[in-house]
Write a protein that holds these residues in place. Sequence first.
Motif, PDB file in Angstrom:
ATOM      1  N   PHE A 211       0.808  -1.223   0.000  1.00 33.49           N
ATOM      2  CA  PHE A 211       0.000   0.000   0.000  1.00 33.49           C
ATOM      3  C   PHE A 211       0.841   1.273   0.000  1.00 33.49           C
ATOM      4  O   PHE A 211       0.287   2.375  -0.024  1.00 33.49           O
ATOM      5  CB  PHE A 211      -0.948  -0.014   1.196  1.00 33.49           C
ATOM      6  CG  PHE A 211      -1.816  -1.239   1.251  1.00 33.49           C
ATOM      7  CD1 PHE A 211      -2.722  -1.510   0.229  1.00 33.49           C
ATOM      8  CD2 PHE A 211      -1.705  -2.148   2.288  1.00 33.49           C
ATOM      9  CE1 PHE A 211      -3.505  -2.651   0.261  1.00 33.49           C
ATOM     10  CE2 PHE A 211      -2.486  -3.286   2.326  1.00 33.49           C
ATOM     11  CZ  PHE A 211      -3.391  -3.542   1.308  1.00 33.49           C
ATOM     12  N   VAL A 212       2.167   1.142   0.043  1.00 35.08           N
ATOM     13  CA  VAL A 212       3.062   2.289  -0.120  1.00 35.08           C
ATOM     14  C   VAL A 212       4.194   1.881  -1.057  1.00 35.08           C
ATOM     15  O   VAL A 212       4.592   0.711  -1.101  1.00 35.08           O
ATOM     16  CB  VAL A 212       3.648   2.779   1.227  1.00 35.08           C
ATOM     17  CG1 VAL A 212       2.534   3.142   2.204  1.00 35.08           C
ATOM     18  CG2 VAL A 212       4.599   1.762   1.836  1.00 35.08           C
ATOM     19  N   LEU A 213       4.705   2.856  -1.779  1.00 42.48           N
ATOM     20  CA  LEU A 213       5.895   2.673  -2.607  1.00 42.48           C
ATOM     21  C   LEU A 213       6.817   3.837  -2.285  1.00 42.48           C
ATOM     22  O   LEU A 213       6.588   4.975  -2.718  1.00 42.48           O
ATOM     23  CB  LEU A 213       5.537   2.649  -4.095  1.00 42.48           C
ATOM     24  CG  LEU A 213       4.699   1.448  -4.554  1.00 42.48           C
ATOM     25  CD1 LEU A 213       4.229   1.639  -5.987  1.00 42.48           C
ATOM     26  CD2 LEU A 213       5.486   0.143  -4.426  1.00 42.48           C
ATOM     27  N   ILE A 214       7.852   3.561  -1.494  1.00 45.95           N
ATOM     28  CA  ILE A 214       8.747   4.598  -0.992  1.00 45.95           C
ATOM     29  C   ILE A 214      10.183   4.146  -1.216  1.00 45.95           C
ATOM     30  O   ILE A 214      10.556   3.024  -0.845  1.00 45.95           O
ATOM     31  CB  ILE A 214       8.518   4.847   0.519  1.00 45.95           C
ATOM     32  CG1 ILE A 214       7.075   5.281   0.792  1.00 45.95           C
ATOM     33  CG2 ILE A 214       9.496   5.895   1.047  1.00 45.95           C
ATOM     34  CD1 ILE A 214       6.710   5.339   2.271  1.00 45.95           C
ATOM     35  N   GLY A 215      11.004   5.006  -1.831  1.00 40.97           N
ATOM     36  CA  GLY A 215      12.399   4.681  -2.032  1.00 40.97           C
ATOM     37  C   GLY A 215      12.933   5.288  -3.307  1.00 40.97           C
ATOM     38  O   GLY A 215      12.266   6.101  -3.963  1.00 40.97           O
ATOM     39  N   THR A 216      14.147   4.925  -3.659  1.00 38.74           N
ATOM     40  CA  THR A 216      14.690   5.326  -4.952  1.00 38.74           C
ATOM     41  C   THR A 216      13.923   4.601  -6.059  1.00 38.74           C
ATOM     42  O   THR A 216      13.161   3.661  -5.796  1.00 38.74           O
ATOM     43  CB  THR A 216      16.177   4.978  -5.050  1.00 38.74           C
ATOM     44  OG1 THR A 216      16.308   3.537  -4.985  1.00 38.74           O
ATOM     45  CG2 THR A 216      16.975   5.598  -3.909  1.00 38.74           C
ATOM     46  N   GLU A 217      14.140   5.014  -7.299  1.00 40.00           N
ATOM     47  CA  GLU A 217      13.484   4.318  -8.408  1.00 40.00           C
ATOM     48  C   GLU A 217      13.825   2.832  -8.390  1.00 40.00           C
ATOM     49  O   GLU A 217      12.945   1.975  -8.552  1.00 40.00           O
ATOM     50  CB  GLU A 217      13.891   4.949  -9.741  1.00 40.00           C
ATOM     51  CG  GLU A 217      13.377   6.366  -9.929  1.00 40.00           C
ATOM     52  CD  GLU A 217      13.928   7.041 -11.168  1.00 40.00           C
ATOM     53  OE1 GLU A 217      14.590   6.344 -11.976  1.00 40.00           O
ATOM     54  OE2 GLU A 217      13.702   8.252 -11.349  1.00 40.00           O
TER      55      GLU A 217
END
Length: 305
Positions: free
Chosen positions: A261-267
């Motif tokens: 439910f989250v997408l957090i970080g570098t590509e």
Amino acid sequence: MASFSLQSTPADATGWLDLACRAEAAGFDALLAADHAGSCGDPFVALAAAASVTTTIGLGSYVLNLGVREPMLLATAVATLDVVSGGRARLGVGAGHTPAEWRAVGRERPDVAGRVRRCVAVTEVVRALLDGKEVTVDSPELTVRAARLDSPRPVQERVPLTVGTSNSTLLRWAGAHADVVGLAGFGRTLDDGHRHEARWRADQIEAQLACVVEGAAGRARPPALEALVQTVTVTDDAEAVAAQRAAAVGLTGPELLATPFVLIGTEAEIVAAVAEHGRRWGVTRFVVRADALDPLTPVLRRLAA
């Protein structure tokens, strides 16, 4: 392969049509319109407009409140969208949760079981109408008499059906009947009628997935699993961003990053997370908000490479 859809609603004509074109150019699988009567645009009007400036992107509702929609009118709208888009319509449905939406049409919101029964009943009738069948239903949740969709007929043999829910009964039904099961991660609706408790712990996600698996038993091809992503942040310090947000949903930072439910970080980290969500949860489809379009465009290029 993972796919991404973009959910939004129009604020003005130029911005909405530009968003549709940009989403298609970026490689999003579908443009999805929200459905909250009185607080956002009509999804089918918006999607028909988007169809006029695009050629390949899917166009769907995400998700319709079936507690306040009638199946004959809904099937007509879906079929019309499929016609004007050249066969790109998607149908996303849910049981609804906002009390004001019922009151606005002169009804009171049923309890959870009643909303689920109504959602299933309306979905079954809409599916039958799109399939060209005549339908009569007389139940506490729904009355339909000799309904038939003679025209327009949808272009697609089957308009893809997404059921968005966290309810165990509806997850089982979706496992048996839907093309896509949308995992919202929502728990109890809070007192404002809009926000929800989060069901993002690993054991809660696993319980939801178990319901889908139970419902899908015997299907030759189980439904795809899709997550409604609440946060997309491209950053060099995923742990710090996650730590700021984790407490609000009762998780640690690492636990939050492990949810779909989250997408957090570098590509690169987001690409790796998408792959891990597919491996761990079976989630291969993601729905994000409009503000994620630009941050995710290079991620989509990496995923397609």
